[in-house]
Enzyme design. Sequence first.
Site, short mmCIF file in Angstrom:
data_model
loop_
_atom_site.label_atom_id
_atom_site.label_comp_id
_atom_site.label_asym_id
_atom_site.label_seq_id
_atom_site.Cartn_x
_atom_site.Cartn_y
_atom_site.Cartn_z
N HIS A 261 0.79 -1.16 0.04
CA HIS A 261 -0.04 -0.11 0.05
C HIS A 261 0.85 1.12 -0.10
O HIS A 261 1.83 1.65 1.06
CB HIS A 261 -0.82 -0.04 1.27
CG HIS A 261 -1.62 -1.16 1.34
ND1 HIS A 261 -1.13 -2.51 2.05
CD2 HIS A 261 -3.07 -1.44 1.17
CE1 HIS A 261 -2.35 -3.34 1.90
NE2 HIS A 261 -3.34 -2.82 1.34
N GLY B 241 -2.55 -3.36 11.88
CA GLY B 241 -3.10 -3.78 10.39
C GLY B 241 -4.76 -4.00 10.58
O GLY B 241 -5.52 -3.54 9.87
N GLY C 162 -10.56 4.32 8.31
CA GLY C 162 -10.76 2.98 8.57
C GLY C 162 -10.63 2.80 10.15
O GLY C 162 -11.76 2.10 10.49
N ASN D 290 -8.20 11.94 4.27
CA ASN D 290 -7.90 11.88 2.97
C ASN D 290 -9.22 11.53 2.29
O ASN D 290 -9.20 11.67 0.90
CB ASN D 290 -7.02 11.03 2.30
CG ASN D 290 -7.00 9.34 2.89
OD1 ASN D 290 -8.07 9.15 2.65
ND2 ASN D 290 -5.89 8.74 3.00
N HIS E 204 -4.75 3.66 -3.00
CA HIS E 204 -4.71 2.85 -1.64
C HIS E 204 -3.44 1.89 -1.68
O HIS E 204 -2.79 1.57 -1.07
CB HIS E 204 -5.81 2.07 -1.44
CG HIS E 204 -5.88 1.27 -0.28
ND1 HIS E 204 -5.81 1.83 1.16
CD2 HIS E 204 -5.92 -0.01 -0.01
CE1 HIS E 204 -5.72 0.93 1.95
NE2 HIS E 204 -6.02 -0.26 1.40
N GLU F 81 -15.46 -4.14 26.31
CA GLU F 81 -14.49 -5.37 26.39
C GLU F 81 -13.53 -5.09 25.36
O GLU F 81 -12.15 -5.43 25.77
CB GLU F 81 -15.45 -6.55 26.02
CG GLU F 81 -16.37 -6.97 27.37
CD GLU F 81 -17.87 -6.16 27.08
OE1 GLU F 81 -18.64 -6.33 27.97
OE2 GLU F 81 -17.76 -5.15 26.22
N HIS G 208 -25.80 -16.08 28.15
CA HIS G 208 -24.77 -15.77 29.05
C HIS G 208 -24.14 -16.98 29.49
O HIS G 208 -23.24 -16.91 30.34
CB HIS G 208 -25.28 -14.97 30.19
CG HIS G 208 -25.73 -13.59 30.25
ND1 HIS G 208 -26.52 -12.98 29.15
CD2 HIS G 208 -25.17 -12.47 30.77
CE1 HIS G 208 -26.40 -11.70 29.05
NE2 HIS G 208 -25.67 -11.44 30.43
#
Length: 664
Positions: A34, A123, A162, A191, A265, A412, A474
């Site tokens: 990239h 990543g 992202g 961008n 990209h 969490e 649960h």
Amino acid sequence: MPNTTTTDAVSHADLANAIRVLAMDAVAAANSGHTGMPMGMADVATVLFGKYLHIDPTAPHWPDRDRFVLSAGHGSMLIYALNHLLGYADMPIEEIKNFRQLGSRTAGHPEHGHADGIETTTGPLGQGLANAVGMAMAERSLNARFGDDLVNHHTFVIAGDGCLMEGVSHEAIDMAGHLRLGQLILFWDDNEITIDGKTSLSTSTDQIARFEAAGWHVQQIDGHDPIAISAAIEAAQADQRPSMIACKTTIGYGAPTLAGTAKAHGAITGPDEIAGAREKLGWPHAPFEIPEPILAAWRATPEHGRAKRKAWDSRLAAAPQQAEFNAAFSGDAPAALKTEIAKLKAQHSEELPKLATRASAQKALAVVNATTPNTLGGSADLTGSNNTRTDGMEPFTAETYGGRYVFYGIREHGMAAAMNGVALHGGLIPYGGTFLVFSDYARPAIRLSALMKQRVVYVLTHDSIGVGEDGPTHQPVEHVAALRAIPNLAVFRPADAVEAAETWEAALELKDTPSALALTRQGLPTVRTSHTDDNLTAKGAYVLREADGERAVTLLATGSEVEIALAAADALAADGIAAAVVSMPCWLLFERQSPEYRAAVLGDAPRVAVEAGVQLGWERWIGDKGAFVGMSGFGASAPAAQLFQHFGITAEAVAAAAKAQLKA
């Protein structure tokens, strides 16, 4: 204050373009990768690394260095190019040329441990941002303990659209603002592009308003203007809130036809596009060639960090807390831990308490926190259920960074990712609690704990249908198996108070392995009635009770089902069948034992396993002809004792399965 050592004879544009062309050349050579983000954020990185980031490539693990996190990890060539230009010894030009090749340090996404200067594995988008929050928490915690002379640094993050779309970013941003982590500075690569096209296809969020609402200091700048970048960093450093700098950039900056498009990209690899970019950027040099004046200027930039590091070395050498500081960053569990855990085990074997393992684990945790000043605990809004807070633990808050207990809220994923950052920072051992069934929310970060070999302890209570009336939503039936599937994750399921104590000791001794503690809600009797100083749980599995005479069958069990296996062995003995009972609290540690030890524990007799979860994975231990007693589907809402009877997880069922094995 900004660094002023960068050679004035070399322009900012030349310094930034060195990053851009290395990114283009490496991606072109690999025909993979990239280029868009490294080219777009090269100006920001040049100003940050050239003037403000305090690091020393000759001492990459200096504890008080600034941390840099590339949350948008797909743009890995940005950090690889920087590390080569800055002179990290393990990042020669050959590593850049071998980008994305087997055995190279320059993996497709930054991998912690592959090369110096890579603070975390990124990543999976958003993880780096949340890790950075944990690093900033660790910095404030250690600053409260050791003072400005030893701990006073910033954490910088580059995140893309992202990262900010991922749900974990909301948890992390909210937490950072609430804790007022003023040493945290985030650069948003604004961008307006994702892989599918313009961001307007999928989001209309006002990120400026979002960060402001969370309590951040926010600025908007031209991400290609070095003067504006520098001014924004200085303003951020002067503010006591975490800062977000929205950097308006062009993805693939410099590419003649692809800049500003979704194709930038990862598609700037064609020879014509690269040639055009070289011409547009004014870079006539051959692939991978950095002219000496430009390289020399880059190599000079860490001098300000090196000077700060040397001054810090002198302060540490003269500090009364030197030994304590070094002990914290060594990562070693204190010697007193083993001694005190042994005392607790002896007490349990004498008093034979019947406790839920979440309660007995808390007793062990009290020993851990009393002997280990480097723990930073917490829970995702389940403190009273997870039993993760022990006496004397004050809260970690914006007003009291010296507290050792974090109220993570219902976050969490954010908790787990932040704990990774705490562990990566060094000097602290993080642990945090939630219900086992909610480990699904945290799983991406748990996986990265294992991948990065970080000692993070996940306290996961309410571990089976033993949860009872809360019902199948649960009741975790597949979660233990799913966690065991993660390489290098030690999943512990202790059977009683003694094993719970041993579990905590083992978890702290595993410096390169995270641990998941699956703990019960319901009370369990003490099954280890004879004391031994040896940590049997650390062996992963052991013979809890040998057969009377030659083994006819071996019963394998974990956690709450160990007492069921013992009762089944008693029933079999009454019928003249000699059964051994093996407790298997941690498969991973059992796998790490010698073949001879494993063979001795498992024996040659037919095997029956019992666990209040799905069978997946047990085949390895029981063999093709073994039997399993457990769950084949989801649970139900009822008192725990009724559920075990309803689903046939009983001593009678185990004994019947053993007899069937002997008849086969």
